[in-house]
Design a protein around this motif. Sequence first.
Motif, mmCIF file in Angstrom:
data_model
loop_
_atom_site.group_PDB
_atom_site.id
_atom_site.type_symbol
_atom_site.label_atom_id
_atom_site.label_comp_id
_atom_site.label_asym_id
_atom_site.label_seq_id
_atom_site.Cartn_x
_atom_site.Cartn_y
_atom_site.Cartn_z
ATOM 1 N N LYS A 1 -31.640 34.082 -33.346
ATOM 2 C CA LYS A 1 -32.299 33.708 -32.194
ATOM 3 C C LYS A 1 -33.439 32.875 -32.855
ATOM 4 N N ARG B 1 -33.944 28.845 -31.969
ATOM 5 C CA ARG B 1 -35.362 28.682 -31.334
ATOM 6 C C ARG B 1 -35.818 27.500 -31.973
ATOM 7 N N TRP C 1 -43.244 34.028 -24.855
ATOM 8 C CA TRP C 1 -41.936 34.641 -24.539
ATOM 9 C C TRP C 1 -41.833 34.534 -22.897
ATOM 10 N N THR C 2 -42.968 35.150 -22.171
ATOM 11 C CA THR C 2 -42.994 34.984 -20.915
ATOM 12 C C THR C 2 -42.600 33.803 -20.274
ATOM 13 N N VAL D 1 -41.028 31.298 -21.523
ATOM 14 C CA VAL D 1 -39.679 30.782 -21.568
ATOM 15 C C VAL D 1 -38.664 31.753 -20.645
ATOM 16 N N ARG D 2 -39.035 33.146 -20.241
ATOM 17 C CA ARG D 2 -38.351 33.932 -19.541
ATOM 18 C C ARG D 2 -38.267 33.334 -18.041
ATOM 19 N N SER E 1 -36.122 30.243 -17.782
ATOM 20 C CA SER E 1 -34.678 30.674 -17.856
ATOM 21 C C SER E 1 -34.650 31.287 -16.388
ATOM 22 N N ARG E 2 -35.292 32.104 -15.774
ATOM 23 C CA ARG E 2 -35.061 32.658 -14.556
ATOM 24 C C ARG E 2 -35.092 31.595 -13.493
ATOM 25 N N GLU F 1 -39.981 40.176 -13.765
ATOM 26 C CA GLU F 1 -40.214 40.457 -15.073
ATOM 27 C C GLU F 1 -40.940 41.778 -15.261
#
Length: 150
Positions: free
Chosen positions: A28, A32, A42-43, A45-46, A49-50, A66
């Motif tokens: 990973k 990345r 990280w948040t 990126v999430r 992605s969502r 989240e």
Amino acid sequence: MSESSPDPEATRALALAGELRVVVGRLKRRLREQSHLGDLSWTQVRVLSRLEKEGPATVTALARAEGIRPQSMGETVAALKAAGFVTGAPDPDDGRQTVLSLTPACQEAIMTGRAAREDWLFREIRAKLAPAEQAQLASAVGLLKRLVDT
């Protein structure tokens, strides 16, 4: 009373689980490194992605998904807006809320980053694995899918 000896299959599975966790983490990180989205948390990126996978959403819906407070998600979204990754429009059902979606520039960056990661992985597979090893890797990918599919 005799002590029971450890189950050798369980011991092997536990060791394998530890090795797999470490290797997947390293993979990973390497993938990345190939991405070009900058220094996103990280948040962030999430959230991107969502939004890519599930489509437009409100800050409240993103926060719920989240598991964080809407105020914290608001900060995350503000940073993504400032970076030009997301845009907002009034919610047609509730004008008090804003529906967030990815900008075309963000969608392009995601596609470019995904292509760069796949290209790196393709080159590494071709350079480092013989055809028979590539077949083994394909079998291992099938096993990994079984582990993560619900």
